[in-house]
Design an enzyme around this catalytic site. Structure first.
Site, PDB file in Angstrom:
ATOM      1  CE  LYS A  97       6.190  16.816 -15.361  1.00  0.00           C
ATOM      2  NZ  LYS A  97       6.445  15.436 -16.123  1.00  0.00           N
ATOM      3  CD  GLU A 103      -2.977  15.755 -17.134  1.00  0.00           C
ATOM      4  OE1 GLU A 103      -2.054  14.963 -16.572  1.00  0.00           O
ATOM      5  OE2 GLU A 103      -3.277  15.881 -18.296  1.00  0.00           O
ATOM      6  CG  ASN A 133      -0.564  16.608 -22.242  1.00  0.00           C
ATOM      7  OD1 ASN A 133       0.391  15.835 -22.118  1.00  0.00           O
ATOM      8  ND2 ASN A 133      -1.690  16.665 -21.578  1.00  0.00           N
ATOM      9  CG  HIS A 165       7.507  10.491 -25.967  1.00  0.00           C
ATOM     10  ND1 HIS A 165       6.021  10.369 -26.274  1.00  0.00           N
ATOM     11  CD2 HIS A 165       7.703  11.371 -25.237  1.00  0.00           C
ATOM     12  CE1 HIS A 165       5.598  11.295 -25.642  1.00  0.00           C
ATOM     13  NE2 HIS A 165       6.320  11.738 -24.994  1.00  0.00           N
ATOM     14  CD  GLU A 211       8.633  15.284 -23.742  1.00  0.00           C
ATOM     15  OE1 GLU A 211       8.156  16.406 -23.332  1.00  0.00           O
ATOM     16  OE2 GLU A 211       7.986  14.353 -23.941  1.00  0.00           O
ATOM     17  NE  ARG A 269       1.248  16.638 -14.395  1.00  0.00           N
ATOM     18  CZ  ARG A 269       1.802  16.050 -13.202  1.00  0.00           C
ATOM     19  NH1 ARG A 269       1.535  15.998 -12.163  1.00  0.00           N
ATOM     20  NH2 ARG A 269       2.679  14.925 -13.736  1.00  0.00           N
ATOM     21  NE  ARG A 275      -3.954  -2.240   2.056  1.00  0.00           N
ATOM     22  CZ  ARG A 275      -3.673  -3.197   2.909  1.00  0.00           C
ATOM     23  NH1 ARG A 275      -2.732  -3.257   3.801  1.00  0.00           N
ATOM     24  NH2 ARG A 275      -4.410  -4.334   2.745  1.00  0.00           N
ATOM     25  CE  LYS A 308       0.500  13.278 -15.817  1.00  0.00           C
ATOM     26  NZ  LYS A 308      -0.052  13.457 -17.362  1.00  0.00           N
ATOM     27  CG  HIS A 334       2.908  15.012 -25.382  1.00  0.00           C
ATOM     28  ND1 HIS A 334       4.175  16.033 -25.475  1.00  0.00           N
ATOM     29  CD2 HIS A 334       3.758  14.142 -24.799  1.00  0.00           C
ATOM     30  CE1 HIS A 334       5.068  15.789 -24.844  1.00  0.00           C
ATOM     31  NE2 HIS A 334       5.056  14.768 -24.404  1.00  0.00           N
ATOM     32  CG  HIS A 361       0.250  10.414 -27.289  1.00  0.00           C
ATOM     33  ND1 HIS A 361      -0.256  11.014 -26.185  1.00  0.00           N
ATOM     34  CD2 HIS A 361       1.707  10.158 -26.712  1.00  0.00           C
ATOM     35  CE1 HIS A 361       0.744  11.161 -25.217  1.00  0.00           C
ATOM     36  NE2 HIS A 361       1.790  10.656 -25.501  1.00  0.00           N
TER      37      HIS A 361
HETATM   38  P1  NAD Z   1      13.836   4.285 -21.780  1.00  0.00           P
HETATM   39  O1  NAD Z   1      13.533   4.465 -20.221  1.00  0.00           O
HETATM   40  O2  NAD Z   1      13.490   3.350 -22.465  1.00  0.00           O
HETATM   41  O3  NAD Z   1      15.300   4.829 -22.021  1.00  0.00           O
HETATM   42  C1  NAD Z   1      15.703   4.872 -23.520  1.00  0.00           C
HETATM   43  C2  NAD Z   1      16.892   3.793 -23.771  1.00  0.00           C
HETATM   44  O4  NAD Z   1      18.049   4.372 -23.050  1.00  0.00           O
HETATM   45  C3  NAD Z   1      16.694   2.480 -23.001  1.00  0.00           C
HETATM   46  O5  NAD Z   1      17.146   1.537 -23.912  1.00  0.00           O
HETATM   47  C4  NAD Z   1      17.297   2.699 -21.850  1.00  0.00           C
HETATM   48  O6  NAD Z   1      17.972   1.317 -21.118  1.00  0.00           O
HETATM   49  C5  NAD Z   1      18.448   3.338 -22.195  1.00  0.00           C
HETATM   50  N1  NAD Z   1      19.477   4.024 -21.179  1.00  0.00           N
HETATM   51  C6  NAD Z   1      18.800   4.849 -20.162  1.00  0.00           C
HETATM   52  N2  NAD Z   1      19.816   5.586 -19.597  1.00  0.00           N
HETATM   53  C7  NAD Z   1      20.956   5.402 -20.098  1.00  0.00           C
HETATM   54  C8  NAD Z   1      22.284   5.807 -20.036  1.00  0.00           C
HETATM   55  N3  NAD Z   1      22.440   6.618 -19.135  1.00  0.00           N
HETATM   56  N4  NAD Z   1      23.196   5.378 -20.904  1.00  0.00           N
HETATM   57  C9  NAD Z   1      23.022   4.357 -22.035  1.00  0.00           C
HETATM   58  N5  NAD Z   1      21.671   3.931 -21.970  1.00  0.00           N
HETATM   59  C10 NAD Z   1      20.643   4.598 -21.279  1.00  0.00           C
HETATM   60  O7  NAD Z   1      12.946   5.760 -22.254  1.00  0.00           O
HETATM   61  P2  NAD Z   1      12.843   7.196 -21.733  1.00  0.00           P
HETATM   62  O8  NAD Z   1      12.914   8.204 -22.944  1.00  0.00           O
HETATM   63  O9  NAD Z   1      13.981   7.690 -20.644  1.00  0.00           O
HETATM   64  O10 NAD Z   1      11.505   7.295 -21.065  1.00  0.00           O
HETATM   65  C11 NAD Z   1      10.407   6.997 -21.955  1.00  0.00           C
HETATM   66  C12 NAD Z   1       9.431   6.452 -20.994  1.00  0.00           C
HETATM   67  O11 NAD Z   1       8.916   7.377 -20.044  1.00  0.00           O
HETATM   68  C13 NAD Z   1       7.957   6.129 -21.724  1.00  0.00           C
HETATM   69  O12 NAD Z   1       7.596   4.959 -21.088  1.00  0.00           O
HETATM   70  C14 NAD Z   1       6.869   7.214 -21.143  1.00  0.00           C
HETATM   71  O13 NAD Z   1       5.707   6.901 -21.356  1.00  0.00           O
HETATM   72  C15 NAD Z   1       7.590   7.567 -19.930  1.00  0.00           C
HETATM   73  N6  NAD Z   1       7.325   8.784 -19.785  1.00  0.00           N
HETATM   74  C16 NAD Z   1       6.417   9.351 -18.238  1.00  0.00           C
HETATM   75  C17 NAD Z   1       6.458  10.649 -17.964  1.00  0.00           C
HETATM   76  C18 NAD Z   1       5.842  10.882 -16.710  1.00  0.00           C
HETATM   77  O14 NAD Z   1       5.417  12.030 -16.347  1.00  0.00           O
HETATM   78  N7  NAD Z   1       5.763   9.804 -15.775  1.00  0.00           N
HETATM   79  C19 NAD Z   1       6.627  11.639 -18.573  1.00  0.00           C
HETATM   80  C20 NAD Z   1       7.375  11.562 -20.021  1.00  0.00           C
HETATM   81  C21 NAD Z   1       7.542  10.160 -20.392  1.00  0.00           C
HETATM   82 MG    MG Z   2       6.682  13.465 -23.201  1.00  0.00          MG
END
Ligand code: NAD
Ligand code: MG
Length: 361
Positions: free
Chosen positions: A226, A236, A245, A265, A184, A241, A120, A142, A248, A252
Site C-alpha cells: 500500500k 488518487e 479498489n 466490508h 483486504e 491507487r 486548520r 484518507k 470494492h 460497495h
Molecule cells: P471498525 O472500526 O468498526 O472496527 C470493527 C469492530 O471491532 C468495532 O466494533 C470495534 O470497536 C472493534 N474493535 C476494534 N479493535 C478491536 C480490538 N483490538 N479488539 C476487539 N474489538 C475491536 O471497523 P474496521 O473494519 O476496522 O474499519 C472499517 C472502517 O474503515 C470503515 O468505516 C471504512 O470506511 C474505513 N476504511 C477506511 C480506509 C481508508 O483508507 N481510510 C480504508 C478501508 C476502510
Molecule cells: Mg476496503
C-alpha cells in the site's frame, strides 16, 4: 519490530509493526510537537487498551486527554465528529496537540478528519487495532465521515505522522472482524503480488490461528504494497491507487444493497473479488484453476465466496452511485492473470453472465 516507510516527499512517515508497541512510547514521544495528546477511541476498544497507552505516555511526561466515542459505523457522522471537537475544545487542546486514533478504521477515519480540520490541522498518529485498519485504513491518509446519502463522502487527504500496528491488540478481535481484515490482505496478493498470494495459500492456517510471526509478515507485506502505491499516487489522481479498489465496486454494491451492517466490508470485498475473478474468467483472462484457487483461499479465511443475488438492474444502479464512477462510467478492477490486476470497463453482457455465475441463487 518491522518498519515500513511511507515515502511521501512532503511528509514521510513510519509504520511500525510488532508486539507490545502500545508500551513503546519512545516511538511516539519524539514526534510530539508538544507534550500533550488527545487519544480518541471507542467504548469497545477504550476499556481494552486506552489505560495501557495512557499509562505509558504519562510515564514519559505526556499529558493525555481521552475522548471515547460510541462504537459503530453508524456513528461515523458529523454529530460524532463534533464530539471530538467538543472534547478537544473543552480540554483546551491546541494546534500542536497530537490526536491519537486508537481503534479500528472508523476511529482512524474520524480522528484523521478531525485532525485535518481542527484549528486548520493538528498532528495525528494512528494506532490501528483491527486487522483491516492495520493493513489498509491507517495507511495512506484518507480520512472521512459518512453522509446519510453516501459512505465516506465527506473527508480529506491527511497523513499521520506515525502508524503503530501492535499485533497484540488483534488477540481480542472477534473472528468475523479478523476474517474481514483477511479479505483486504488477500486483495494485495491478487492486485500485483503473486508471490504473496502463494505465501498466503501456504500460511492461511497460521494466520487464522493468529500466529504473530505470520501476522507480522502479512501486515508488513500489505503495508509495503500500500505504501508503494500511495507514494506513487497520494491523492488518487494518477489511476495507480485505483487498483486498491479490487473487489470494492461490487463490494460497495453488496453492502449498500443488503443494507449497511448486514455484511462486514471485508466480507463484501471477498464476494466482490470473486465476482471480479468470474468476470475476468468470462473475458478469457484467467482460467478455471485460478478462479478455484482464489475461492479456496477465501473459503479457508472463512469469507463468503458467493455474492447475494440482487439482480442485474439493482447491481448496476448501486454501482453507478459509487465514488469510483468517472463521468458516469463504472470502472472495474479486473484480473489479467492470477496476481495481476488492471482497471477497465465491463460490457453489459459480461456483467450479466458474471452475476449469473457468481451470485447465490
Ligand atoms: P471498525 O472500526 O468498526 O472496527 C470493527 C469492530 O471491532 C468495532 O466494533 C470495534 O470497536 C472493534 N474493535 C476494534 N479493535 C478491536 C480490538 N483490538 N479488539 C476487539 N474489538 C475491536 O471497523 P474496521 O473494519 O476496522 O474499519 C472499517 C472502517 O474503515 C470503515 O468505516 C471504512 O470506511 C474505513 N476504511 C477506511 C480506509 C481508508 O483508507 N481510510 C480504508 C478501508 C476502510
Ligand atoms: Mg476496503
Amino acid at each position: 519490530m518491522k518498519t515500513v516507510r511511507l515515502d511521501l516527499s512532503h511528509s514521510p512517515y513510519d509504520i511500525h509493526i510488532g508486539q507490545g508497541l502500545l508500551q513503546r512510547v519512545e516511538l511516539i514521544v519524539p514526534l510530539l510537537p508538544q507534550k500533550q495528546v488527545a487519544i480518541v477511541s471507542n467504548e469497545t476498544v477504550a476499556p481494552l487498551y486506552l489505560e495501557k497507552l495512557r499509562a505509558s505516555l504519562e510515564g514519559a511526561g505526556v499529558c493525555c486527554h481521552s475522548i471515547v466515542l460510541p462504537d459503530g459505523e453508524q456513528y461515523k457522522t458529523w454529530e460524532t465528529l463534533n464530539l471530538i471537537f467538543d472534547g478537544l475544545l473543552a480540554n483546551r487542546c491546541e494546534r500542536k496537540t497530537t490526536l491519537i486514533a486508537l481503534g479500528g478504521g472508523v476511529i482512524g477515519d474520524m480522528t484523521g478528519f478531525a485532525a485535518a480540520v481542527y484549528q486548520r490541522g493538528a498532528p495525528f498518529i494512528q494506532i490501528p487495532t483491527t486487522l483491516l485498519a492495520q493493513v489498509d485504513s491507517s495507511v495512506g491518509g484518507k480520512t472521512a465521515i459518512n453522509h446519510p446519502l453516501g459512505k465516506n463522502m465527506i473527508g480529506a487527504f491527511y497523513q499521520p505522522r506515525l502508524v503503530l500496528a501492535d499485533l497484540d491488540t488483534l488477540n481480542t478481535l472477534p473472528d468475523r472482524e479478523f476474517s474481514a481484515g483477511l479479505a483486504e490482505v488477500i486483495k494485495y496478493g491478487l492486485i500485483d503480488d503473486f508471490e504473496f498470494f502463494e505465501w498466503l495459500e501456504s500460511n492461511i492456517e497460521r494466520l487464522m490461528s493468529r500466529d504473530s510471526e505470520a501476522l507480522a509478515h502479512a501486515i508488513e507485506r500489505c503495508c509495503r504494497n500500500k505504501a508503494r502505491v500511495v507514494a506513487q499516487d497520494e491523492k488518487e489522481t494518477a489511476g495507480v491507487r485505483e487498483l486498491l479498489n479490487l473487489g470494492h465496486t461490487f463490494g460497495h454494491a453488496i453492502e449498500a444493497g443488503l443494507g449497511y451492517g448486514a455484511w462486514l466490508h471485508g466480507e463484501a470485498v471477498a464476494a466482490g473479488m470473486m465476482l471480479a475473478a468470474h468476470a475476468s474468467h468470462e473475458l478469457g483472462q484467467i482460467d478455471d484453476e485460478s478462479v478455484a484457487r482464489i475461492k479456496a483461499l477465501l473459503t479457508k479465511a472463512a469469507l463468503p465466496v458467493a455474492a447475494p443475488d440482487l439482480g442485474l438492474a439493482r447491481y448496476r444502479e448501486l454501482m453507478a452511485g459509487d465514488k469510483k464512477v468517472e463521468s458516469g462510467r463504472i470502472r472495474y478492477i479486473l484480473m489479467r492473470e492470477l496476481g495481476q490486476c488492471y482497471a477497465g470497463e465491463l460490457p453489459l453482457d459480461v456483467l450479466e453472465k458474471t452475476l449469473k455465475t457468481g451470485c447465490d441463487r
